[in-house]
Motif scaffolding. Structure first.
Motif, PDB file in Angstrom:
ATOM      1  N   LEU A   1      28.702  21.794  36.068  1.00 25.99           N
ATOM      2  CA  LEU A   1      29.494  22.474  37.312  1.00 25.99           C
ATOM      3  C   LEU A   1      28.465  22.530  38.498  1.00 25.99           C
ATOM      4  CD1 LEU A   1      30.906  25.630  35.345  1.00 25.99           C
ATOM      5  CD2 LEU A   1      32.082  23.792  36.416  1.00 25.99           C
ATOM      6  N   VAL A   2      26.986  22.567  38.255  1.00 25.74           N
ATOM      7  CA  VAL A   2      25.979  22.931  39.187  1.00 25.74           C
ATOM      8  C   VAL A   2      26.179  21.448  39.948  1.00 25.74           C
ATOM      9  CG1 VAL A   2      23.619  22.766  39.528  1.00 25.74           C
ATOM     10  CG2 VAL A   2      24.687  24.438  37.857  1.00 25.74           C
ATOM     11  N   ILE A   3      26.190  20.648  39.375  1.00 26.15           N
ATOM     12  CA  ILE A   3      26.240  18.874  40.059  1.00 26.15           C
ATOM     13  C   ILE A   3      27.281  18.861  40.691  1.00 26.15           C
ATOM     14  CG2 ILE A   3      26.309  16.521  39.505  1.00 26.15           C
ATOM     15  CD1 ILE A   3      24.510  16.875  37.268  1.00 26.15           C
ATOM     16  N   LEU A   4      28.693  19.350  40.235  1.00 25.69           N
ATOM     17  CA  LEU A   4      29.983  19.339  41.068  1.00 25.69           C
ATOM     18  C   LEU A   4      29.805  20.109  42.345  1.00 25.69           C
ATOM     19  CD1 LEU A   4      32.356  19.174  38.216  1.00 25.69           C
ATOM     20  CD2 LEU A   4      31.923  17.119  39.673  1.00 25.69           C
ATOM     21  N   THR A   5      29.140  21.219  42.263  1.00 24.03           N
ATOM     22  CA  THR A   5      29.471  22.203  43.502  1.00 24.03           C
ATOM     23  C   THR A   5      28.388  22.027  44.546  1.00 24.03           C
ATOM     24  OG1 THR A   5      28.402  24.090  41.975  1.00 24.03           O
ATOM     25  CG2 THR A   5      30.466  23.876  41.963  1.00 24.03           C
TER      26      THR A   5
END
Length: 306
Positions: free
Chosen positions: A47-51
């Motif tokens: 999620l961190v990488i996607l956002t």
């Protein structure tokens, strides 16, 4: 010649890590905790990488896929183990065993290939920094990911189809907490020469070549870093691959250690306990390694929660 009645079995029995009833609640709590940490930790990395747009680079693209593979890798074994402990059953259906074996090999091999690709990414970044964006373009990264999935899919499918042809007799107890390929093959009554041959060739091609590629990449990386004159430049260059090197050491160190120890001791139950290291502990620790050793990930995590 003695005739033997080979039949298609309906289920196997997973003996687990211990037969002692008083240890089952402890095992359930321990493995449930580790599974939840693995799932949440790797999901947070994804999620961190996607956002965070700052992390939309090849290195973090492959890291997010590695986290996804770790979630799936652990999910193929631990939930079934927890269910069996909860309902006090050791049974797994024949189809369920083959399915578990297939997905365990699929995501285990995917981990293996992704770590190799990530080593190549670090090699290009450090040894050819001026050409990095040209070489590691989105199309090429997508192609590398596709090749990783394809190789893992084909090898797992080949093993599963060959095991499907085997016949089994009365002894259906697997001294493990999941359907491990070697343990299942040892229960076969029919000839296992073809399976053993495929396993040997797959080990040579798919298990030896990726670590060799990683070793070659890091030998070139170390050589390039040593040519940097300033100490700060050396530290900055090495810090970009420190997390990956830690994960590689943990993954291959635990998996090779388990298989070497099992070959020496020939104790199936001890091998099952040792295999917890690379099947559960390693996927659980990977998010911590990347979040604690990587400044970009730490900043992105703080930004994500804020």
């Amino acid at each position: 010649m003695e005739s033997r009645n080979y039949t298609r079995v309906s289920e196997f029995f997973l003996l687990g890590l211990s037969d002692e009833a008083e240890l089952q609640p402890l095992l359930f709590g321990l493995f449930l905790s580790m599974y939840m940490v693995t799932f949440i930790g790797n999901l947070l990395i994804i999620l961190v990488i996607l956002t965070d747009s700052h992390l939309h680079t090849p290195m973090y693209f492959f890291l997010s896929n590695l986290s996804f593979a770790d979630i799936c890798f652990t999910s193929t074994t631990v939930p079934k183990m927890l269910l069996n402990i909860q309902i006090q059953s050791k049974a797994i259906t024949y189809e369920g065993c083959l399915g578990q074996m297939y997905f365990f090999m699929l995501f285990g091999l995917l981990d293996n290939f992704l770590l190799t690709v990530m080593a190549y990414d670090r090699f290009v970044a450090i040894c050819h920094p001026l050409h990095y964006t040209v070489i590691m373009n989105p199309k090429f990264c997508g192609l590398l990911l596709l090749v990783c999935w394809l190789l893992a899919f084909l090898d797992s499918l080949l093993h599963d189809l060959i095991v499907w042809q085997l016949s089994f007799c009365a002894e259906l107890n697997i001294p493990h907490f999941f359907c491990e390929l070697n343990q299942v093959v040892q229960l076969a009554c029919s000839d296992t020469f073809l399976v053993d041959l495929v396993m040997y060739l797959a080990t040579v091609v798919l298990v030896i070549i990726p670590p060799t590629g990683i070793f070659y990449s890091y030998s070139k990386i170390v050589s390039s870093i040593l040519r940097i004159s300033s100490a700060s430049g050396k530290y900055k260059a090495f810090s970009t691959c420190g997390s990956h090197l830690s994960v590689v050491s943990l993954f291959y160190g635990t998996s090779f250690g388990v298989y070497l120890s099992s070959a020496i001791t020939q104790n199936s139950r001890a091998s099952a306990i040792a295999s917890v290291m690379y099947t559960v502990v390693t996927p659980m620790l990977n998010p911590f390694i990347y979040s604690l050793r990587n400044k970009d990930i730490k900043q992105a995590v703080k930004k994500f929660f804020n």
